[in-house]
Design an enzyme around this catalytic site. Structure first.
Site, PDB file in Angstrom:
ATOM      1  N   ASP A 129      40.026  43.842  36.531  1.00  0.00           N
ATOM      2  CA  ASP A 129      38.554  43.898  35.405  1.00  0.00           C
ATOM      3  C   ASP A 129      39.255  45.284  34.408  1.00  0.00           C
ATOM      4  O   ASP A 129      38.474  45.605  33.989  1.00  0.00           O
ATOM      5  CB  ASP A 129      37.060  44.294  37.021  1.00  0.00           C
TER       6      ASP A 129
ATOM      7  N   HIS B 257      55.719  44.710  30.958  1.00  0.00           N
ATOM      8  CA  HIS B 257      54.641  43.579  31.250  1.00  0.00           C
ATOM      9  C   HIS B 257      54.646  44.680  29.841  1.00  0.00           C
ATOM     10  O   HIS B 257      53.549  44.772  29.543  1.00  0.00           O
ATOM     11  CB  HIS B 257      53.656  43.813  32.096  1.00  0.00           C
TER      12      HIS B 257
ATOM     13  N   GLU C 182      31.388  49.967  38.201  1.00  0.00           N
ATOM     14  CA  GLU C 182      31.393  48.348  38.798  1.00  0.00           C
ATOM     15  C   GLU C 182      31.051  48.939  40.613  1.00  0.00           C
ATOM     16  O   GLU C 182      32.069  48.800  40.832  1.00  0.00           O
ATOM     17  CB  GLU C 182      32.552  47.417  38.676  1.00  0.00           C
TER      18      GLU C 182
ATOM     19  N   GLN D 110      64.421  37.538  32.820  1.00  0.00           N
ATOM     20  CA  GLN D 110      64.328  37.645  33.889  1.00  0.00           C
ATOM     21  C   GLN D 110      65.815  36.106  33.861  1.00  0.00           C
ATOM     22  O   GLN D 110      66.797  35.825  33.793  1.00  0.00           O
ATOM     23  CB  GLN D 110      64.787  37.824  35.021  1.00  0.00           C
TER      24      GLN D 110
ATOM     25  N   LYS E 262      30.718  40.313  36.076  1.00  0.00           N
ATOM     26  CA  LYS E 262      30.154  42.263  36.104  1.00  0.00           C
ATOM     27  C   LYS E 262      31.322  43.265  35.374  1.00  0.00           C
ATOM     28  O   LYS E 262      31.088  44.011  34.684  1.00  0.00           O
ATOM     29  CB  LYS E 262      30.003  42.531  37.835  1.00  0.00           C
TER      30      LYS E 262
ATOM     31  N   PRO F  58      16.302  33.661  43.618  1.00  0.00           N
ATOM     32  CA  PRO F  58      17.778  34.169  43.796  1.00  0.00           C
ATOM     33  C   PRO F  58      17.951  35.803  43.025  1.00  0.00           C
ATOM     34  O   PRO F  58      17.866  36.266  43.795  1.00  0.00           O
ATOM     35  CB  PRO F  58      18.751  32.925  43.615  1.00  0.00           C
TER      36      PRO F  58
ATOM     37  N   ASP G  85      26.416  41.692  50.799  1.00  0.00           N
ATOM     38  CA  ASP G  85      28.182  41.752  51.486  1.00  0.00           C
ATOM     39  C   ASP G  85      28.043  42.656  52.107  1.00  0.00           C
ATOM     40  O   ASP G  85      27.893  43.989  52.152  1.00  0.00           O
ATOM     41  CB  ASP G  85      29.445  41.929  50.665  1.00  0.00           C
TER      42      ASP G  85
ATOM     43  N   CYS H 161      58.867  40.134  31.795  1.00  0.00           N
ATOM     44  CA  CYS H 161      59.228  40.309  32.529  1.00  0.00           C
ATOM     45  C   CYS H 161      60.483  39.400  33.625  1.00  0.00           C
ATOM     46  O   CYS H 161      61.186  39.149  33.414  1.00  0.00           O
ATOM     47  CB  CYS H 161      58.133  40.953  33.686  1.00  0.00           C
ATOM     48  N   LEU H 162      59.536  38.596  34.557  1.00  0.00           N
ATOM     49  CA  LEU H 162      60.113  37.514  35.080  1.00  0.00           C
ATOM     50  C   LEU H 162      61.380  36.219  33.547  1.00  0.00           C
ATOM     51  O   LEU H 162      61.877  36.093  34.069  1.00  0.00           O
ATOM     52  CB  LEU H 162      58.708  36.832  36.052  1.00  0.00           C
TER      53      LEU H 162
ATOM     54  N   GLU I  78      52.236  42.767  28.126  1.00  0.00           N
ATOM     55  CA  GLU I  78      50.816  42.469  28.105  1.00  0.00           C
ATOM     56  C   GLU I  78      49.793  43.390  27.949  1.00  0.00           C
ATOM     57  O   GLU I  78      47.955  43.420  27.665  1.00  0.00           O
ATOM     58  CB  GLU I  78      50.759  41.194  28.317  1.00  0.00           C
TER      59      GLU I  78
HETATM   60  N1  GLN Z   1      60.206  39.004  40.818  1.00  0.00           N
HETATM   61  C1  GLN Z   1      60.792  40.026  39.126  1.00  0.00           C
HETATM   62  C2  GLN Z   1      60.914  41.191  39.949  1.00  0.00           C
HETATM   63  O1  GLN Z   1      60.849  41.778  41.215  1.00  0.00           O
HETATM   64  C3  GLN Z   1      59.608  39.808  38.476  1.00  0.00           C
HETATM   65  C4  GLN Z   1      58.744  40.691  39.023  1.00  0.00           C
HETATM   66  C5  GLN Z   1      57.657  40.728  37.475  1.00  0.00           C
HETATM   67  O2  GLN Z   1      57.842  39.236  36.850  1.00  0.00           O
HETATM   68  N2  GLN Z   1      56.790  41.467  37.492  1.00  0.00           N
HETATM   69  O3  GLN Z   1      62.501  42.205  39.579  1.00  0.00           O
END
Ligand code: GLN
Length: 563
Positions: free
Chosen positions: A71, A506, A141, A384, A17, A191, A148, A380-381, A508
């Site tokens: 979404d 991030h 949406e 780290q 959807k 359906p 439900d 992010c992680l 992405e």
């Molecule tokens: N766990 C890590 C933090 O809190 C990384 C978080 C993440 O990757 N979004 O800083």
């Protein structure tokens, strides 16, 4: 005045959807209309921020720092809009608001009821979207499936909307499934009929029905659905499973759905599909395949990394290739060793995540990529663990770790830095949303972006510990981006490595099909180079060329999105 398109789903969940809503937005935008978009989620969580990725897939972070449904990522990528908190409404938000108003005496002693109080608040949020955006069309949406229990107040609210805004200004689109019976080789419409009956029972007569199917939906079937569901045949659309989600707007256009909608909405400008078609044609004809390993905790459910997959795909498009993804469970690296599991990848991505499980496997992945010159992108992680690995291997700080994983470590190279956010484990307490970052001239990151400063979306609690910053910089893990006042490291990279870059944010979430994110674009470019050179893999590859990964890691070529 804003017009409304409401999209509901029937028969089963996970029909796509969100992709249909995103496609409708794209189709109308291609006709010059301005678009607002919203997801109504009937669950009681206030937002998906506290939900496990196994429950809900990726948490999509908007620029204003809202933790939203994945979404919204589709909407941003397809429609090329920047969304905010206004675009994701949950039952949790609505009910807490109703109860807060009741406690504040706002209802003047009245009895608070689902209708009209809850439904009014839902409509208020829809009107807020229209008013704040001033958009020509709001595409809304409704999450979940008709039938439900928790979806009922939302369906009642959108039913009332037709009367509120005028019958011609509200269009209802229902998405269903035509199951295929292998024994008779037939697609079944029953359906869909039942689902439309359920919808009508609530008082909503759909204006159009989109039928998802794994097989072609022929005219006979569409006529049958038209007859039983009281929808014109041209408004019964078949949506076959396609090789790429980006082809959905084209498929809907081909069947005249764009014109049908435009007609209803009084939009006369013809659709300009040329750029989108070119993009899809290129996507379908890659010049080569480059294999990238995604090393994470939640790899059994690729939806947990939806924006990462899409950003890789956009970056591949810009590099004339396609990306085949090796899904690597971080714990498998702990068990089998990085060489064995990562041996055939030309690039390694370690995406975001929370909690200790699998972290040592990710650290090994970072070491493998660093030592062998394999392109590495840490999100992010992933940034780290890259810092942790560097501190352990290069600075010799054996117990280096993040305060999140080992609070007793003497060398917490990743730590909670006071003042960034409240320290807590509950909803909305992280450093969230857009923050500015100044790039260090001459670094790979600065070259990738080609500008001096950027704004990127964050979702984390911990940061690179400034006590270790000089030491790391001097030993070759350089800070290629910092907060403008220099107080926080936002991007790190390994000096002299072809591409080993990690961002605290991030990237992405900001990638678009026609505007790949610079870090992803350069990462995939570097992976293509690695593929060409081949010789980067110094150690023997895993046991056999055909099946180098251990059994638990699944390979998904290119796509892997069910949506
Ligand atoms: N766990 C890590 C933090 O809190 C990384 C978080 C993440 O990757 N979004 O800083």
């Amino acid at each position: 005045m804003t017009q409304y398109v409401f999209v509901t789903g029937g028969v089963v969940s996970s029909l796509g959807k969100g992709i249909v809503v995103a496609s409708v937005g794209r189709m109308l935008k291609n006709r010059g209309a301005s678009i607002a978009v919203m997801k109504l989620d009937p669950y009681l969580n206030v937002d998906p921020g506290t939900m496990s990725p196994y429950q809900h897939g990726e948490v999509f972070v908007t620029g204003d720092g809202s933790e939203t449904d994945l979404d919204l990522g589709h909407y941003e990528r397809f429609i090329d809009v920047e969304l905010t908190a206004v675009s994701n409404v949950t039952a949790g938000q609505i009910y807490s608001d109703v109860i807060a108003r009741e406690r504040n005496g706002r209802y003047l002693g009245g009895t608070i009821q689902t209708v009209p109080h809850v439904t009014n608040l839902i409509k208020e949020r829809i009107h807020q979207l229209a008013d704040e955006s001033g958009a020509d069309v709001a595409v809304i949406e409704v999450g979940g499936t008709v039938g439900d229990i928790e979806g009922l107040p939302f369906l009642e609210a959108i039913r009332q909307m037709r009367n509120d805004v005028g019958r011609d200004n509200a269009t209802y689109v229902h998405l269903t499934l035509l199951p295929h019976l292998g024994s008779t080789g037939e697609l079944k419409t029953k359906p869909t009929q039942h689902s439309v009956q359920a919808l009508r029972g609530i008082g909503i007569q759909p204006d159009a029905i989109i039928c998802r199917s794994d097989y072609e939906v022929d005219l006979g079937l569409r006529e049958k659905i038209s007859l039983y569901c009281d929808v014109p045949t041209e408004a019964v659309i078949g949506l076959e499973t396609l090789d790429t989600v980006y082809a959905v707007p084209l498929s809907l256009e081909e069947q005249g759905f764009g014109d049908f909608l435009a007609n209803r909405l009084g939009i006369s400008r013809p659709a300009d599909l040329s750029d989108w078609s070119k993009m899809v044609t290129k996507l379908r004809d890659p010049k080569r395949t480059v294999r990238v390993a995604i090393v994470g905790k939640y790899v059994e459910l690729p939806d947990s990394y939806l924006s990462v997959i899409e950003a890789l795909r956009h970056a591949a498009l810009a590099n004339d290739c396609e990306v085949a993804i090796d899904w690597i469970k971080a714990e498998d690296i702990e068990e089998h060793g990085a060489d064995h599991v990562l041996g055939r990848a030309s690039g390694v991505v370690v995406p975001g995540g929370f909690g200790e499980r699998g972290v040592e496997g990710m650290v090994s992945a970072a070491r493998y990529a660093r030592e062998r010159g394999i392109p590495y992108l840490g999100l992010c992680l992933g940034m780290q663990v890259m810092v942790i690995e560097y501190a352990r291997s290069v600075l010799g700080l054996e117990d280096a770790n993040s305060a999140e994983f080992d609070p007793n470590s003497e060398n917490k190279v990743i730590a909670y830095l006071p003042g960034q956010q409240e320290l807590g484990t509950t909803g909305g307490t992280m450093r969230l949303g857009l923050y500015p970052c100044s790039l260090t001239p001459g670094t790979i990151a600065a070259q990738a972006y080609g500008v001096e400063s950027i704004d990127e979306r964050h979702r984390h609690r911990y940061e690179l510990n400034n006590d270790f910053r000089d030491q790391l910089n001097e030993s070759g893990l350089i800070s290629s981006g910092t907060a403008p006042d220099g107080s926080l490291v936002e991007i790190s990279e390994v000096e002299g490595h072809p591409f080993m870059v990690g961002s605290q944010f991030h990237p992405e979430f900001a990638s678009r099909p026609d505007r790949p994110h610079p870090l992803f674009r350069e990462f995939v470019g570097a992976a293509v180079e690695t593929l060409r050179e081949g010789a980067q893999h110094e150690l023997p590859l895993a046991d056999s060329e055909d099946d180098p990964a251990p059994p638990s890691s699944e390979m998904v070529a290119g796509t892997g999105i069910s949506s």
